[in-house]
Design a protein around this motif. Structure first.
Motif, PDB file in Angstrom:
ATOM      1  N   VAL A  80      46.736  77.834  25.816  1.00 28.73           N
ATOM      2  CA  VAL A  80      45.789  77.932  24.698  1.00 28.73           C
ATOM      3  C   VAL A  80      46.533  78.603  23.537  1.00 28.73           C
ATOM      4  O   VAL A  80      46.874  79.776  23.604  1.00 28.73           O
ATOM      5  CB  VAL A  80      44.543  78.760  25.089  1.00 28.73           C
ATOM      6  N   LEU A  81      46.812  77.823  22.494  1.00 29.23           N
ATOM      7  CA  LEU A  81      47.591  78.343  21.365  1.00 29.23           C
ATOM      8  C   LEU A  81      46.702  78.999  20.305  1.00 29.23           C
ATOM      9  O   LEU A  81      47.164  79.816  19.520  1.00 29.23           O
ATOM     10  CB  LEU A  81      48.391  77.207  20.719  1.00 29.23           C
ATOM     11  N   ALA A  82      45.436  78.606  20.285  1.00 30.62           N
ATOM     12  CA  ALA A  82      44.515  79.201  19.307  1.00 30.62           C
ATOM     13  C   ALA A  82      43.093  78.993  19.771  1.00 30.62           C
ATOM     14  O   ALA A  82      42.770  77.963  20.373  1.00 30.62           O
ATOM     15  CB  ALA A  82      44.696  78.545  17.932  1.00 30.62           C
ATOM     16  N   SER A  83      42.263  79.993  19.522  1.00 32.61           N
ATOM     17  CA  SER A  83      40.833  79.875  19.815  1.00 32.61           C
ATOM     18  C   SER A  83      40.080  80.415  18.606  1.00 32.61           C
ATOM     19  O   SER A  83      40.100  81.611  18.324  1.00 32.61           O
ATOM     20  CB  SER A  83      40.476  80.692  21.058  1.00 32.61           C
ATOM     21  N   ALA A  84      39.437  79.511  17.859  1.00 36.30           N
ATOM     22  CA  ALA A  84      38.797  79.911  16.602  1.00 36.30           C
ATOM     23  C   ALA A  84      37.343  79.482  16.571  1.00 36.30           C
ATOM     24  O   ALA A  84      36.951  78.507  17.209  1.00 36.30           O
ATOM     25  CB  ALA A  84      39.540  79.280  15.420  1.00 36.30           C
ATOM     26  N   ALA A 108      42.580  78.684  13.288  1.00 34.93           N
ATOM     27  CA  ALA A 108      43.313  78.159  14.449  1.00 34.93           C
ATOM     28  C   ALA A 108      44.787  77.936  14.102  1.00 34.93           C
ATOM     29  O   ALA A 108      45.687  78.298  14.876  1.00 34.93           O
ATOM     30  CB  ALA A 108      42.660  76.863  14.927  1.00 34.93           C
ATOM     31  N   PHE A 109      45.023  77.352  12.934  1.00 35.31           N
ATOM     32  CA  PHE A 109      46.425  77.100  12.553  1.00 35.31           C
ATOM     33  C   PHE A 109      47.189  78.407  12.351  1.00 35.31           C
ATOM     34  O   PHE A 109      48.371  78.503  12.696  1.00 35.31           O
ATOM     35  CB  PHE A 109      46.492  76.209  11.299  1.00 35.31           C
ATOM     36  N   VAL A 128      31.153  76.138  14.341  1.00 36.89           N
ATOM     37  CA  VAL A 128      32.273  75.254  14.662  1.00 36.89           C
ATOM     38  C   VAL A 128      33.264  76.044  15.520  1.00 36.89           C
ATOM     39  O   VAL A 128      33.583  77.188  15.209  1.00 36.89           O
ATOM     40  CB  VAL A 128      32.964  74.700  13.397  1.00 36.89           C
ATOM     41  N   VAL A 129      33.669  75.406  16.607  1.00 34.30           N
ATOM     42  CA  VAL A 129      34.647  76.016  17.506  1.00 34.30           C
ATOM     43  C   VAL A 129      35.870  75.112  17.531  1.00 34.30           C
ATOM     44  O   VAL A 129      35.735  73.895  17.677  1.00 34.30           O
ATOM     45  CB  VAL A 129      34.076  76.172  18.930  1.00 34.30           C
ATOM     46  N   SER A 130      37.040  75.692  17.362  1.00 33.73           N
ATOM     47  CA  SER A 130      38.260  74.877  17.331  1.00 33.73           C
ATOM     48  C   SER A 130      39.340  75.535  18.172  1.00 33.73           C
ATOM     49  O   SER A 130      39.527  76.758  18.110  1.00 33.73           O
ATOM     50  CB  SER A 130      38.723  74.724  15.878  1.00 33.73           C
TER      51      SER A 130
END
Lengths: 387, 130, 347
Positions: A237-241, A268-269, A379-381
């Motif tokens: 998991v590289l990002a959880s936003a 996320a980015f 919004v979840v990304s």
């Protein structure tokens, strides 16, 4: 903060599962995920269940406990189970809670499930309308197709999107769905199928809309450092936003831009320290065709107003510059609302493991998800990569 | 909708009574108790909207929840009131008539009836302002 | 002097032609339209009823002449189609015009004359000094059973009057009534549609009471028909009021402005209030108006009205839609859609 990895994923076939109950959907997907992760019940520390409206779809609340009980984690093991709700983003948010539990060190092996049993109720339109502002949107006659249709009306007025370009989103997603054995619809369609389908809320027609589906999807996460104890192909998991916005569409400054997608995408980015060009494929929340166009623009992949042309040119289809919704998306894979966010992650896992079969994105290294609640109030990304 | 839930919003539903932040001047309908811009520094007072506005976006709904199925097809619109706030409403006009920018005005209508023996929910809808 | 401070009307925009109703029931359209003198009638939208008409009419009145709503101390709504059997329409109107809570309110029912009964009550309250303003409304979504003779005329609409005594646009010089127990038309509790005594409703009902009240009024005031500029009679169809006018000695010209039945139908409690509104739309200072309502069951209320200069100076009639404008704004329905609008198709 510990790094987190997905070590297993499973889903039911999505569709009108007349013979399968709410709990049986959970069991089916749960067992598939646990087998995939090679995890035993005793190793599980926590369970998060995303469900938008079990209370109204099947009259069942307290579904965290129910699901834990029927997958065998309740009675003997007393695993803590928590239900997570953010309308159609419930699944994505359940996953985010699981990631938080692991990265914080509170738990090691955590299950994130998403489920919805939608076909046991007659007026699903009214249940779904609860994801908008019941008092000032739904009571005024707004339905979800109606709200997204107003986004489409605004978008077409501003950017000159053609009806053909909009239809192509559904055509492309059915093309992908036809290559996913778990998809609700596994048939290819043409632009004329979409454009000749019955009007639901102008300009949206039946084939612009995701279907009412039953289904569940489950993934298992653990600390990245322990992932190889369970699997040879952990997905990092590289990002959880996550980001929020006004509950009602009418309060947004620009109906064609989902501010929460922009915010969650940027976050996320930043977390992943990646550029847009680094993403190989993306699963976005195409509850309606227009939503997919807004999503890829708001995530920053293409400039505002150009997603229609980008789609028309085939760039979002397998083999294009940015394959979007290889699972078939909500349109073709189906949209059991609470399950969708987890299904997106399931698809990313398949792709990054190279197990995408006929819909495999060549050389997929980095994948992204975007899961929307309501008309964009949540919004979840997430961004994932091979570990 | 329970009786109390309808009743407590009667001033808002019948007469577009919203709120206004005296600090930044923004008007809110549907009403807000907290100004989202000034937050605790804001000062919220009641504000009645005129009912005049224009269509920002719309859709003609051919499918609806059971509650509104008798009205099909009907026009749903987001209307910007002249006070600057926006409201989602049923717009009573011919589907061919509606367009972005169309001037509208409020009217008093039945929003919904709770079956044949329940209460009748009255409130505000909009019509073209010719 | 007590009189009309301001007024407003409301007519829904849908119509059905009488020939379309006749087609469905296999009746001879020419005979029916010829017999009734009615060509089409107003039909409510799905989301309209007596309360919404009443609110729209009252708001139109207040738009024409802004009065301090805090001075409105009573709202009476006359109708035979109150949306609730128990729960007043008048409180919904009071709330929607902002006159609540320091006011009294009640609903009236007296077949087609409940609206004029409300005007009489308002006159009494104002004249007695109990209050400055009272609102009186007559409105109906008239009911007629499918296939019944009433279905050809039962229409929808209403008008509202603010009654007071400071600078009225029209002074009500006198009112009187003529009432008896005459069962010419009725609807029992719990029934959807009224029944009637057929031709019995003519002579012993409409004509006896209308002429009774009208003659009484002219006796009381010492007037004759030629003293009036306009005359408005209850109009269950176009024939009855014309015949009553002729019997009393009024000319066609005198009843022209207030005769709406040919293109509106019978709006029951709304009929005379709407007819009077149409007259006020065109009235000039000094015009004298003769009004006689009729309600089955049975009774008539007569009014002798004189238009004042205030109609030019105290009120802006153009700020509310005129009856003529609303009659001209129309969309025709076929019988099937009309049946859906009227809730005759149970879903």
């Amino acid at each position: 903060m510990r790094e987190v990895a997905v070590i297993g994923a499973g889903m039911t076939k999505f569709g009108e599962r007349w013979d399968t109950s709410f709990r049986d959907l959970c069991t089916e997907a749960g067992i598939a995920a646990l087998e995939d992760a090679n995890v035993a019940g005793e190793q599980i520390d926590a369970l998060f269940v995303g469900s938008m409206s079990a209370g109204r779809f099947v009259g069942q609340e307290h579904v965290g406990a129910l699901v834990a009980d029927y997958v065998g984690l309740g009675g003997d093991l007393h695993v803590p189970a928590t239900r997570v709700e953010a309308a159609c983003a419930s699944g994505g948010l359940a996953f985010r809670q699981a990631v938080a539990a692991v990265s914080s060190g509170m738990s090691d092996v955590v299950i994130a499930a998403g489920v919805e049993k939608m076909t046991d109720v007659g007026d699903s339109t009214d249940v779904l309308a609860g994801a908008a502002d019941r008092e000032w949107e739904s009571f005024a006659g707004a339905t979800f197709p109606g709200l997204y249709a107003m986004i489409a009306c605004d978008y077409m007025h501003k950017y000159g999107l053609t009806r053909e370009q909009l239809a192509q989103v559904a055509v492309k997603n059915h093309f992908h769905g036809a290559r996913n054995p778990f998809a609700h619809f596994q048939n290819e369609i043409t632009q004329s199928t979409v454009m000749n389908s019955t009007l639901v809320a102008s300009p949206l027609r039946l084939f612009d809309c995701s279907p009412v589906s039953d289904g569940a999807a489950v993934v298992v996460v653990c600390p990245l450092e322990k992932a190889r104890e369970f699997t040879d192909t952990p997905i990092k998991v590289l990002a959880s936003a996550q980001a929020g916005d006004t509950i009602a569409l009418h309060d947004r400054p620009d109906f064609s831009t989902m501010g929460a997608t922009v915010a969650a995408g940027n976050s996320a980015f930043r977390q992943a320290k990646l550029e847009r060009k680094d993403i190989d494929f993306v699963e976005v929340h195409d509850c309606f065709t227009i939503a997919e166009l807004c999503a890829i623009e708001d995530l920053g992949f293409v400039p505002k107003g150009t997603a229609g042309k980008f789609t028309e040119q085939g760039e979002t289809q397998l083999g294009g510059k940015l394959p979007v919704n290889t699972s078939g998306g909500l349109k073709a894979c189906g949209h059991p609302v609470g399950a969708t966010g987890i299904k997106q992650i399931w698809e990313v896992v398949q792709q990054l493991r190279g197990e995408g079969g006929k819909r495999q994105v060549e050389g997929a290294e980095i994948g992204m998800t975007q899961n929307v609640g309501g008309t964009g109030a949540t919004v979840v990304s997430h961004i994932f990569g091979r570990a | 909708m329970t009786v109390a839930r309808f009743w407590r919003e009667i001033p808002q539903r019948y007469n577009l009574v919203g709120t206004k932040c005296e600090v930044c001047g923004d008007v809110f309908f549907p009403p807000r108790a907290i100004c989202p811009h000034c937050r605790r520094d804001g000062k919220i007072v009641p504000c009645q909207c005129s009912g005049k506005g224009k269509v920002l976006t719309y859709s003609v709904l051919s499918a609806a929840s059971d509650q509104f199925s008798a009205l099909k097809p009907y026009v749903l619109a987001i209307i910007e009131l002249e006070e600057g706030t926006r409201v989602t409403s049923h717009l009573i006009c011919e589907p061919e008539e509606v367009h972005i920018g169309m001037p509208v005005k409020s009217v008093f209508r039945v929003l919904d009836r709770e079956g044949s023996d329940g209460i009748i929910h009255y409130g505000t809808k909009f019509v073209p302002d010719l | 002097m007590v009189g009309i401070i301001t007024y407003g009307a409301y007519i829904p925009r849908f119509r059905i032609k009488i020939e379309e109703i006749a087609r469905v029931w296999g009746a001879n359209a020419a005979e029916i339209t010829g017999g009734l003198g009615v060509l089409e009638k107003a039909v409510p939208d799905y989301d309209e009823n007596t309360a919404t008409f009443s609110v729209e009419a009252a708001r139109s009145a207040l738009c024409r002449r802004p009065v301090d709503v805090a001075d409105i101390k009573a709202v009476y709504v006359g109708s035979e189609s109150h949306p609730y059997a128990v729960k007043p329409t008048a409180v919904t109107v009071g709330e929607a015009i902002g006159a609540t809570p320091v006011m009294t309110a009640a609903d009236y029912e007296f077949a087609c004359k409940a609206g004029t009964a409300a005007i009489q009550t308002a006159m009494g309250l104002v004249s007695s000094g109990m209050m400055k303003y009272a609102v009186a409304i007559g409105a109906d979504t008239a009911q007629g059973a499918p296939g019944d003779a009433l279905e050809y005329t039962a229409a929808a609409g209403g008008a509202a009057y603010v009654i007071g005594n400071d600078d009225p646009i029209a002074v009500i010089n006198e009112t009187c009534s003529f009432t008896s127990d005459t069962p010419d038309f009725w609807r029992r509790e719990g029934e959807d549609y009224p029944r009637h005594g057929g031709r019995f409703s003519g002579d012993p009902g409409y004509f006896k009471h209308t002429l009774g009240a009208a003659k009484l009024m002219m006796e009381l005031r010492g007037t004759k028909p030629s003293d009036y500029t306009h005359a408005v009679f209850h109009q269950p169809n176009a024939k009855f009021p014309q015949k009553a006018a002729q019997m009393l000695g009024f000319t066609k010209e005198q009843i022209k402005a207030g005769l709406l039945a040919p293109t509106l139908g019978n709006t029951y409690s709304g009929a005379v209030p709407l007819g009077l509104a149409a007259v006020l739309d065109v009235a000039k200072p000094g015009d004298r108006i003769f009004v006689t309502s009729y309600g089955s069951g049975a009774g008539s209320d007569a009014f002798d009205i004189t238009v004042t200069d205030a109609i030019l100076t105290k009120i802006d009639r153009s700020r509310g839609a005129t009856v003529e404008q609303m009659l001209a704004t129309k969309k025709y329905l076929d019988y099937a859609v009309y049946a859906r609008h009227k809730g005759k198709i149970r879903m």
